[in-house]
Design an enzyme around this catalytic site. Structure first.
Site, PDB file in Angstrom:
ATOM      1  N   CYS A   2      45.961  -0.530  60.303  1.00 22.71           N
ATOM      2  CA  CYS A   2      46.055   0.640  61.184  1.00 22.71           C
ATOM      3  C   CYS A   2      45.062   0.518  62.338  1.00 22.71           C
ATOM      4  O   CYS A   2      45.413   0.772  63.501  1.00 22.71           O
ATOM      5  CB  CYS A   2      45.794   1.907  60.387  1.00 22.71           C
ATOM      6  SG  CYS A   2      45.931   3.430  61.356  1.00 22.71           S
TER       7      CYS A   2
ATOM      8  N   CYS B 165      46.479   6.966  53.681  1.00 25.79           N
ATOM      9  CA  CYS B 165      46.812   8.324  54.102  1.00 25.79           C
ATOM     10  C   CYS B 165      48.286   8.654  53.917  1.00 25.79           C
ATOM     11  O   CYS B 165      48.644   9.817  53.733  1.00 25.79           O
ATOM     12  CB  CYS B 165      46.413   8.522  55.560  1.00 25.79           C
ATOM     13  SG  CYS B 165      47.248   7.401  56.719  1.00 25.79           S
TER      14      CYS B 165
END
Length: 442
Positions: A166, A262
């Site tokens: 990410c 997440c």
């Protein structure tokens, strides 16, 4: 190309909507961004100033008021305090929040990040600080570059680290470009890591708070990105950050920290993989390292290297998962000594050292290395040659899996400075138990 915009209310009781910029996968952020309508938007001018006699606190020319800084605001306490600190120092602060996955899966869930309630919290923090705030929809990019590769990596028998991906492919590439388009001189984040200028550019160091240090997750940051990034929390510990949040009156002061992955709402990553890659999970055999078939499994994604419990086979000795063979759909198990590794081969290595990686001496370079974010720093030797980059651990490590990261730190600086890292391509196990398993396949 930007698609049509429409208002989207995070909470029905609020009359003021947030406007979203939805981007096609192949497009890049444009200057026509829609901010939080509660705050006067900045002009999209490039920040210019006459050459100063000294640098400001971010090691940039110009006064803070003439220095625009974009802050990546995830909706948590760390990025909120980063924005508040820079605002207090007089910088021209702009907050940006990325919607990275379906917000509906995470509304009201503790430990979420970059979705639902977190976006709402980031907007309210920005409103309280009096800074412009943008919400950018990067869901399509995130789905392919991070979530998709996460699923494919597990299906290939690897153990991915999506937080590194990410940072590498979304936050420090696309978001950094957006910050530059907004005329910013720097992009600040809430990571616990330190950076400072060195003779060859900015250098990255472990955080003051060893328990919160996030340098492991930033190993893929390039030198060019590092020159543009700033980390206001690097010299603070978590308690100090929360204290500052209370002093600033931030609503995120007592908010729980986000989870590592997440986009896995329930913590069951196998469900996410099944949804992303339907029909891709194949059953197969559970095989001993000596070649005996011990049982069956429902898919290699349910197993990890080093796993002992829940194997679903009966044995007279403790057995561990030592290999996941995606081509044969096999889970390979064996005694614990098969987990011991000294030599690992790397791919996609990012180097932050002073001298070029290809200029390392033939015998290699002594470093400290870490396989897991919370693991110890271990003495090792880094070598680079025509056959690739490899790391040899002095005392060996256990439970290493392809897909994990091996991160380098400077041995001569007691492991404080980050030197880069790479993704683990393959490992060589100690002796491969050739004497006891001479007739086995592994």
């Amino acid at each position: 190309m930007a698609r049509a915009l429409k208002p989207f209310a995070l909470h029905a009781e609020r009359s003021v909507p947030i406007f979203w910029l939805r981007l096609s996968h192949a497009s890049k952020p444009r200057r026509s961004l829609w901010p939080n309508p509660l705050v006067e938007p900045p002009s999209l001018r490039a920040v210019t100033s006459s050459k100063p006699d000294a640098l400001n606190s971010l090691h940039l020319p110009g006064s803070p008021a003439d220095t625009r800084v974009v802050v990546a605001m995830s909706g948590g306490v760390d990025s909120s305090v980063s924005a508040a600190l820079l605002k207090r120092q007089g910088y021209d602060v702009v907050g940006i929040t990325l919607q990275l996955y379906d917000h509906g899966q995470a509304v009201g869930r503790k430990g979420a990040c970059c979705a639902g309630q977190d976006i709402h919290d980031a907007r309210r923090v920005a409103e309280g600080l009096g800074i412009p705030h943008y919400v950018l929809d990067y869901e399509a990019r995130f789905a392919e570059a991070v979530m998709g590769e996460f699923a494919d990596s597990y299906l290939a028998g690897e153990t991915p680290v999506p937080c590194v991906a990410c940072n590498q492919k979304i936050k420090f590439r696309d978001l950094l470009e957006t910050a530059q388009q907004l005329g910013a001189s720097a992009l600040a984040t809430g990571h616990y890591v330190r950076s400072r200028p060195g003779p060859h550019g900015f250098e990255l160091y472990r955080a003051h708070d060893a328990e919160r240090d996030q340098s492991y997750f930033l190993f893929a940051t390039t030198p060019a990105q590092l020159d543009f990034l700033r980390f206001p929390l690097g010299d603070l510990d978590k308690a100090e950050t929360r204290k500052l949040a209370r002093e600033f009156g931030l609503l995120t002061a007592s908010k729980s920290d986000s989870q590592d992955i997440c986009f896995v709402p329930t913590g069951r990553y196998t469900k996410v993989i099944e949804r992303l890659r339907p029909g891709a999970i194949e059953p197969g055999d559970i095989v001993h390292v000596d070649g005996r078939v011990l049982g069956r499994h429902g898919g290699i994604i349910s197993y990890t290297i080093g796993q002992r419990r829940g194997l679903g086979v009966a044995a007279t000795e403790p057995l561990y998962v030592v290999k996941l063979d995606a081509e044969r759909y096999e889970v390979v198990v064996g005694p614990r000594e098969w987990l011991h590794t000294r030599h690992i081969e790397l791919r996609e290595v990012n180097w932050l050292g002073d001298e070029p990686l290809e200029d390392l001496p033939g015998h290699g370079m002594d470093i400290l290395a870490r396989i897991r974010s919370t693991g110890p720093l271990q003495s090792a030797r880094l070598t680079a040659g025509s056959s690739g980059v490899s790391v040899e651990f002095a005392d060996g490590v256990e439970g290493v899996s392809p897909g994990q990261a091996c991160v380098f730190y400077a041995a001569k600086e007691r492991g404080e400075r980050l030197l880069g890292g790479g993704w683990i391509k393959s490992t060589v196990h100690r002796d491969r138990c050739e004497k006891s398993c001479a007739r086995g396949r592994y």
